[in-house]
Write a protein that holds these residues in place. Structure first.
Motif, short mmCIF file in Angstrom:
data_model
loop_
_atom_site.label_atom_id
_atom_site.label_comp_id
_atom_site.label_asym_id
_atom_site.label_seq_id
_atom_site.Cartn_x
_atom_site.Cartn_y
_atom_site.Cartn_z
N ILE A 1 34.93 49.32 45.13
CA ILE A 1 36.10 49.82 44.44
C ILE A 1 37.17 48.74 44.37
O ILE A 1 37.18 47.78 45.14
CB ILE A 1 36.67 51.09 45.12
CG1 ILE A 1 37.19 50.75 46.54
CG2 ILE A 1 35.64 52.20 45.16
CD1 ILE A 1 37.99 51.87 47.16
N HIS A 2 38.08 48.90 43.40
CA HIS A 2 39.20 47.98 43.27
C HIS A 2 40.36 48.73 42.64
O HIS A 2 40.19 49.83 42.08
CB HIS A 2 38.81 46.76 42.44
CG HIS A 2 38.25 47.09 41.09
ND1 HIS A 2 39.03 47.24 39.96
CD2 HIS A 2 36.97 47.33 40.68
CE1 HIS A 2 38.27 47.53 38.93
NE2 HIS A 2 37.01 47.61 39.34
N ALA B 1 43.05 47.70 51.75
CA ALA B 1 43.56 46.41 51.28
C ALA B 1 44.20 46.49 49.91
O ALA B 1 44.72 45.49 49.42
CB ALA B 1 42.42 45.39 51.26
N PHE B 2 44.20 47.66 49.27
CA PHE B 2 44.94 47.82 48.01
C PHE B 2 46.43 47.54 48.23
O PHE B 2 47.12 47.04 47.34
CB PHE B 2 44.79 49.24 47.46
CG PHE B 2 43.45 49.53 46.82
CD1 PHE B 2 42.51 48.53 46.64
CD2 PHE B 2 43.15 50.81 46.41
CE1 PHE B 2 41.28 48.81 46.06
CE2 PHE B 2 41.93 51.10 45.82
CZ PHE B 2 40.99 50.10 45.64
N ASP B 3 46.93 47.90 49.40
CA ASP B 3 48.31 47.60 49.77
C ASP B 3 48.39 46.11 50.09
O ASP B 3 47.80 45.65 51.07
CB ASP B 3 48.71 48.44 51.00
CG ASP B 3 50.16 48.25 51.40
OD1 ASP B 3 50.77 47.23 51.00
OD2 ASP B 3 50.68 49.10 52.14
N GLN B 4 49.11 45.36 49.27
CA GLN B 4 49.13 43.91 49.41
C GLN B 4 49.80 43.43 50.69
O GLN B 4 49.73 42.24 51.03
CB GLN B 4 49.81 43.28 48.19
CG GLN B 4 49.03 43.48 46.90
CD GLN B 4 47.63 42.88 46.96
OE1 GLN B 4 47.47 41.67 47.08
NE2 GLN B 4 46.61 43.73 46.86
N SER B 5 50.46 44.33 51.41
CA SER B 5 51.05 43.95 52.69
C SER B 5 50.14 44.27 53.86
O SER B 5 50.50 44.06 55.02
CB SER B 5 52.39 44.66 52.88
OG SER B 5 52.20 46.07 53.03
N PRO C 1 36.64 42.56 37.90
CA PRO C 1 36.37 43.99 38.10
C PRO C 1 34.97 44.44 37.75
O PRO C 1 34.35 45.22 38.48
CB PRO C 1 37.43 44.66 37.22
CG PRO C 1 38.58 43.70 37.25
CD PRO C 1 37.95 42.34 37.25
N SER C 2 34.42 43.95 36.65
CA SER C 2 33.07 44.39 36.26
C SER C 2 32.03 43.96 37.29
O SER C 2 31.06 44.68 37.55
CB SER C 2 32.71 43.83 34.88
OG SER C 2 32.70 42.41 34.89
N GLN C 3 32.22 42.80 37.89
CA GLN C 3 31.30 42.32 38.92
C GLN C 3 31.41 43.17 40.19
O GLN C 3 30.41 43.46 40.85
CB GLN C 3 31.57 40.85 39.23
CG GLN C 3 31.22 39.91 38.09
CD GLN C 3 31.65 38.49 38.39
OE1 GLN C 3 32.78 38.24 38.84
NE2 GLN C 3 30.76 37.54 38.14
N LEU C 4 32.64 43.53 40.53
CA LEU C 4 32.83 44.39 41.70
C LEU C 4 32.15 45.74 41.49
O LEU C 4 31.51 46.28 42.40
CB LEU C 4 34.32 44.58 41.97
CG LEU C 4 35.10 43.33 42.40
CD1 LEU C 4 36.59 43.64 42.47
CD2 LEU C 4 34.61 42.81 43.75
N ALA D 1 37.64 55.46 43.29
CA ALA D 1 38.70 54.79 44.03
C ALA D 1 39.69 55.79 44.59
O ALA D 1 40.19 55.64 45.71
CB ALA D 1 39.41 53.78 43.13
N ASP D 2 39.98 56.84 43.82
CA ASP D 2 40.94 57.84 44.28
C ASP D 2 40.42 58.62 45.48
O ASP D 2 41.20 59.03 46.35
CB ASP D 2 41.29 58.80 43.14
CG ASP D 2 42.20 58.16 42.10
OD1 ASP D 2 42.79 57.11 42.40
OD2 ASP D 2 42.31 58.72 40.98
#
Length: 256
Positions: A52-53, A106-110, A43-46, A62-63
């Motif tokens: 965002i992640h 892509a936050f949604d893993q599907s 996360p820190s690298q992103l 992110a929101d």
């Protein structure tokens, strides 16, 4: 490289068939399982790369992208779609918006996102997303389609986000965007996976006709305006270049 799945502001759809329509449509579970991931960044690298992640330490950014994602999904009635992201004028951060919007989906893993760098004069997505473009990119494929689209689809530092980089620099890039090969490629990428969302990172509207040409390939257009940079008149003029039914809205970027 072969890839089996390519995979704030106001936010107030059609294309021709191509060779990709003959491809079998993949199920969600099958396509996600086939994805080959590159080494993900912590996360820190992103955050250092302004990506965002889902575990963002400062969730406000992110929101914002989650909210834009929700609004686009509502407009599309939960169908997959193609979104063109373009700036009113150069330097407004449209490429930043495009890659983070792809990340939010892509936050949604599907689900998966495919980002295509169509900003051929000033490409930057491959650098930020950690992609080594040894196999070329978009322009190389359009010049030599027999090589197969999988050869220019790369995994990125974001899980479930794929990139087609701009590729080798060429003159008269607008001719590529208006070509049958470009339309056929976009149609095939859209039709093969129903869990994929495609984002086109286009050049700024000001000074180039390419954004309007690319809009013909997209279902939605998201316009990025520089906060305190682009005047209301410039924003209105840029918005007038697009079909009102496709214009999803305006994002004011670089807000304090």
């Amino acid at each position: 490289m072969r890839d089996d799945h390519t995979g704030e502001g106001q936010l107030p759809v059609g294309s021709n068939t191509g060779p990709g329509d003959q491809l079998p449509r993949k199920s969600d579970s099958q396509s996600i399982a086939l994805m080959e991931e590159t080494r993900a960044l912590v996360p820190s690298q992103l955050e250092q790369r302004r990506l965002i992640h889902a575990e963002q330490s400062s969730r406000s950014q992110a929101d914002v992208f989650r909210e834009i994602r929700t609004r686009l999904l509502e407009l599309a009635n939960d169908q997959n779609f193609i979104t063109l992201v373009v700036a009113v004028s150069p330097g407004c951060g449209a490429s930043f918006v495009a890659r983070n919007l792809a990340a939010a989906f892509a936050f949604d893993q599907s689900k998966t996102s495919l980002l295509i760098d169509c900003n051929l004069r000033y490409p930057e997505q491959h650098r930020v997303l950690g992609v080594d473009t040894d196999n070329g990119g978009l322009i190389d494929f359009l010049d030599h389609p027999s090589r197969g689209i999988q050869s220019v689809i790369y995994p990125t530092v974001l899980r479930h986000v794929r990139l087609i980089p701009a590729g080798t620099a060429r003159e008269n890039v607008g001719e590529y965007f208006s070509s049958f090969r470009m339309r056929a490629m976009v149609d095939s990428l859209r039709s093969r996976y129903n869990d994929r969302y495609i984002f086109l990172d286009g050049p700024a509207v000001k000074g180039s006709p390419d954004a309007r040409i690319l809009a013909e390939l997209a279902d939605f257009v998201v316009l990025v305006a520089g906060y305190g940079k682009d005047t209301p008149a410039a924003i209105m003029q840029a918005a007038s270049r697009f079909d009102r039914s496709k214009l999803a809205g305006v994002i004011f970027n670089q807000a304090p």
